[in-house]
Design an enzyme around this catalytic site. Sequence first.
Site, mmCIF file in Angstrom:
data_model
loop_
_atom_site.group_PDB
_atom_site.id
_atom_site.type_symbol
_atom_site.label_atom_id
_atom_site.label_comp_id
_atom_site.label_asym_id
_atom_site.label_seq_id
_atom_site.Cartn_x
_atom_site.Cartn_y
_atom_site.Cartn_z
ATOM 1 N N CYS A 28 -21.156 -8.626 -27.731
ATOM 2 C CA CYS A 28 -22.552 -8.873 -28.087
ATOM 3 C C CYS A 28 -23.400 -7.625 -27.878
ATOM 4 O O CYS A 28 -22.913 -6.580 -27.465
ATOM 5 C CB CYS A 28 -23.104 -10.033 -27.263
ATOM 6 S SG CYS A 28 -22.244 -11.601 -27.526
ATOM 7 N N HIS B 233 -28.720 -10.739 -26.772
ATOM 8 C CA HIS B 233 -29.138 -11.516 -25.605
ATOM 9 C C HIS B 233 -29.690 -10.614 -24.515
ATOM 10 O O HIS B 233 -29.697 -9.388 -24.621
ATOM 11 C CB HIS B 233 -27.985 -12.383 -25.086
ATOM 12 C CG HIS B 233 -26.757 -11.647 -24.630
ATOM 13 N ND1 HIS B 233 -26.749 -10.714 -23.623
ATOM 14 C CD2 HIS B 233 -25.461 -11.727 -25.064
ATOM 15 C CE1 HIS B 233 -25.534 -10.261 -23.431
ATOM 16 N NE2 HIS B 233 -24.727 -10.841 -24.305
#
Length: 258
Positions: free
Chosen positions: A161, A153
């Site tokens: 992440c 992201h």
Amino acid sequence: MRRAVLALSILAIGAALLAVLTTMIDDRPAPRREPAPRQSFDRAPLAASLAAAGHRLGDAAHVRIYKQEARLELWLEAADGRYRLFRSYEICAFSGDLGPKFREGDRQAPEGFYKVRTAQLNPASRHHLAFNLGFPNEYDRQHGRTGSALMVHGGCSSVGCYAITDAHVDEVYAVVEAALRQGQDGVDVHVFPFAMSPDAVAAAEAADHPHADFWANLLEGHALFVRTGRPPGVAACNGRYVFDRRDAGCEPIMGWQA
């Protein structure tokens, strides 16, 4: 007075629990938010760079991530069927150490072989744009690993992440989305602990590193891509990754070569 204090204590405990829970999932959809940043992205420079490299938006794509080097690579299929490196991006942030993700909430970014399909794209991410890696895959499930919403992201923060900044995710997301819209079944994303080589894995084995066997298994798939220029078919068989073969009882993870 005691009732007021008790009520405030309950509210404080509730707020603390909510804070813990929100750290367990790094990227949740925000359905009421319009994906305005995506609409403002000017794709013309990206299209020009692709054309200069002999590509276009919609070419089949492949993503490779190297944790230790903090690098995400975007590969595209060329006319001869082999994939060639188009562009590398710095990973602004990832959480955890070298090694796989084991359980929900351990704040560890995963390693392994994943596939991104259209349903995993999130244009309304609270991190600008995102795509879900698809953790846990069949291999992870065979090992009892748990987790959810593990993403690539935008932004520059991570709880499990890979964050690559808004500007970089604009490009990567555009290429991945275009490939899927042009009919690619799924974009393979291979995540490695470091720049893979026999020497690097042998050093981990010599040091009796707890993840050395896992990394040796990852090296098999990495070496096959280097040799063939194409992402291999991957399956999970009895707790190991296997590549480009259909063993009985295996659970496919991503496409098989002809």
